[in-house]
Design a protein around this motif. Sequence first.
Motif, PDB file in Angstrom:
ATOM      1  N   VAL A  13       0.900  -1.484   0.147  1.00 42.81           N
ATOM      2  CA  VAL A  13      -0.003   0.088  -0.130  1.00 42.81           C
ATOM      3  C   VAL A  13       0.964   1.041   0.102  1.00 42.81           C
ATOM      4  CG1 VAL A  13      -0.136  -0.149   2.579  1.00 42.81           C
ATOM      5  CG2 VAL A  13      -1.824   1.200   1.139  1.00 42.81           C
ATOM      6  N   LEU A  14       0.427   2.089  -0.919  1.00 41.83           N
ATOM      7  CA  LEU A  14       1.095   3.429  -0.844  1.00 41.83           C
ATOM      8  C   LEU A  14       0.562   4.448   0.107  1.00 41.83           C
ATOM      9  CD1 LEU A  14       3.456   4.877  -2.785  1.00 41.83           C
ATOM     10  CD2 LEU A  14       1.293   5.888  -4.004  1.00 41.83           C
ATOM     11  N   VAL A  15       1.560   5.283   0.801  1.00 44.98           N
ATOM     12  CA  VAL A  15       0.908   6.267   1.763  1.00 44.98           C
ATOM     13  C   VAL A  15       1.982   7.403   1.391  1.00 44.98           C
ATOM     14  CG1 VAL A  15      -0.220   4.709   3.123  1.00 44.98           C
ATOM     15  CG2 VAL A  15       2.115   5.264   3.734  1.00 44.98           C
ATOM     16  N   ARG A  16       1.467   8.548   2.099  1.00 47.47           N
ATOM     17  CA  ARG A  16       2.218   9.880   1.953  1.00 47.47           C
ATOM     18  C   ARG A  16       1.935  10.400   3.154  1.00 47.47           C
ATOM     19  NH1 ARG A  16       2.022  15.531   2.516  1.00 47.47           N
ATOM     20  NH2 ARG A  16       3.263  16.702   0.768  1.00 47.47           N
ATOM     21  N   ASP A  52       1.765  13.120 -11.277  1.00 47.06           N
ATOM     22  CA  ASP A  52       3.058  13.210 -11.860  1.00 47.06           C
ATOM     23  C   ASP A  52       4.131  13.528 -10.476  1.00 47.06           C
ATOM     24  OD1 ASP A  52       2.759  13.004 -14.439  1.00 47.06           O
ATOM     25  OD2 ASP A  52       2.627  15.315 -14.625  1.00 47.06           O
ATOM     26  N   ALA A  53       3.827  14.007  -9.371  1.00 44.13           N
ATOM     27  CA  ALA A  53       4.734  14.159  -8.101  1.00 44.13           C
ATOM     28  C   ALA A  53       5.054  12.591  -7.635  1.00 44.13           C
ATOM     29  CB  ALA A  53       4.042  14.942  -7.303  1.00 44.13           C
ATOM     30  N   LEU A  54       3.977  11.642  -8.050  1.00 43.99           N
ATOM     31  CA  LEU A  54       4.115  10.277  -7.434  1.00 43.99           C
ATOM     32  C   LEU A  54       5.078   9.429  -8.513  1.00 43.99           C
ATOM     33  CD1 LEU A  54       0.671   9.845  -6.137  1.00 43.99           C
ATOM     34  CD2 LEU A  54       2.526   9.678  -4.681  1.00 43.99           C
ATOM     35  N   ALA A  72       8.197   9.154  -9.262  1.00 45.20           N
ATOM     36  CA  ALA A  72       9.546   8.691  -8.596  1.00 45.20           C
ATOM     37  C   ALA A  72       9.193   7.736  -7.578  1.00 45.20           C
ATOM     38  CB  ALA A  72      10.269   9.853  -8.272  1.00 45.20           C
ATOM     39  N   ASP A  73       8.069   8.097  -6.912  1.00 48.15           N
ATOM     40  CA  ASP A  73       7.696   7.143  -5.912  1.00 48.15           C
ATOM     41  C   ASP A  73       7.346   5.683  -6.355  1.00 48.15           C
ATOM     42  OD1 ASP A  73       8.170   8.868  -3.532  1.00 48.15           O
ATOM     43  OD2 ASP A  73       6.409   9.983  -4.302  1.00 48.15           O
ATOM     44  N   LEU A  74       6.657   5.755  -7.498  1.00 50.61           N
ATOM     45  CA  LEU A  74       6.301   4.462  -8.195  1.00 50.61           C
ATOM     46  C   LEU A  74       7.315   3.778  -8.774  1.00 50.61           C
ATOM     47  CD1 LEU A  74       3.132   5.840  -9.794  1.00 50.61           C
ATOM     48  CD2 LEU A  74       2.808   4.087  -8.158  1.00 50.61           C
ATOM     49  N   ALA A  75       8.279   4.513  -9.205  1.00 49.11           N
ATOM     50  CA  ALA A  75       9.479   3.859 -10.026  1.00 49.11           C
ATOM     51  C   ALA A  75      10.263   3.041  -8.951  1.00 49.11           C
ATOM     52  CB  ALA A  75      10.341   5.069 -10.632  1.00 49.11           C
ATOM     53  N   GLU A 128       6.933  10.366  -1.059  1.00 47.41           N
ATOM     54  CA  GLU A 128       7.167  11.758  -1.159  1.00 47.41           C
ATOM     55  C   GLU A 128       5.991  12.570  -1.691  1.00 47.41           C
ATOM     56  OE1 GLU A 128       9.680  13.302   0.449  1.00 47.41           O
ATOM     57  OE2 GLU A 128      10.628  11.679   1.185  1.00 47.41           O
ATOM     58  N   GLY A 129       5.726  12.415  -2.613  1.00 39.49           N
ATOM     59  CA  GLY A 129       4.428  12.882  -3.317  1.00 39.49           C
ATOM     60  C   GLY A 129       4.765  14.523  -3.540  1.00 39.49           C
ATOM     61  N   GLU A 130       3.769  15.291  -3.578  1.00 35.51           N
ATOM     62  CA  GLU A 130       3.864  16.683  -3.856  1.00 35.51           C
ATOM     63  C   GLU A 130       3.995  17.390  -2.554  1.00 35.51           C
ATOM     64  OE1 GLU A 130       1.720  19.549  -6.935  1.00 35.51           O
ATOM     65  OE2 GLU A 130       0.248  18.732  -5.682  1.00 35.51           O
ATOM     66  N   ALA A 131       4.921  18.488  -2.679  1.00 34.54           N
ATOM     67  CA  ALA A 131       5.324  19.027  -1.254  1.00 34.54           C
ATOM     68  C   ALA A 131       4.124  20.231  -1.330  1.00 34.54           C
ATOM     69  CB  ALA A 131       6.643  19.797  -1.414  1.00 34.54           C
ATOM     70  N   ALA A 132       4.229  20.499   0.017  1.00 33.85           N
ATOM     71  CA  ALA A 132       3.248  21.672   0.424  1.00 33.85           C
ATOM     72  C   ALA A 132       2.010  21.749  -0.153  1.00 33.85           C
ATOM     73  CB  ALA A 132       3.829  23.193  -0.106  1.00 33.85           C
TER      74      ALA A 132
END
Length: 283
Positions: free
Chosen positions: A16-19, A102-104, A106-109, A65-69
């Motif tokens: 499971v993916l969480v941020r 799109d912010a995810l 790198a996390d998916l990779a 990490e996802g999208e910041a702020a």
Amino acid sequence: MTQYDARSMTAPLRRVLVRPPQAADAARWQEYGWRAEPDFARAAAEHKALRELLEAAGAEIVVAEGEAANPDAIYTYDPLLVGAEGAVLLRPGKDGRLGEPDALLADLARAGVPVAARIEAPGTVDGGDTLWLDERTLLAGRGYRTNGAGVEQLAAAFPDAEVLSYDLPHWNGRGEVMHLMSLISPLDEDLALVYPRLAPVRLLELLAERGIETVEVPDEEFETMGPNVLALGPRKALALEGNNETRRRMEAAGVEVVTYKGDEISRKGDGGPTCLTRPILRA
């Protein structure tokens, strides 16, 4: 064994993916329509406890990490879907969330999940408007966050599935999200938690046709996210603390219920356990 494929809502949760909340998120709570400013330290503690519950249920936690702020970025269910071919990047219907898919990447990779497709403009799809009834039946809510063009693109992204769409109620308008999963959460292949007073008639008819029984959420627990529960496996559910009558009814139907505290991460941002998690693998 594959590391991704979540075309089920109730098979045992394996990845499971969480941020987690980030310190910069809280400053933008008003911009994103949160009910109150989240306390970062308390939010981080709640999210840590949530991850521990997921791990205890047997799930591998993939931390993004996802999208910041972006306070909404903790709700990882909305920016993508994961099928047998990999991730389908969605296109959220809320302007402030358009950067999340799109912010995810790198996390998916890092998690070894390829991108199989994406929803393009003018289509919009929020993950909260989608749920798998079974691996060949994908339900989509048509409302203010998911439009007709987006539903058509979902059908193209999952050519082996039947995509069925349902109009959602206006409720309190565009400013207050009403997702399909605000009304229904599957608990097993033949059992679902439902708030029937707002559920589309055709959806209720489909559940009856498929032999899927329902547990009804009481009126007084609808707006406190009573219908929003995450199946950790067949008849095992993770729910937000406080919806005691909904919990009692699930337990009476043979569902084991685990609860988490979500005063900061759920109640202030209107996102329950399904919203906070993006299943990558169920098996």
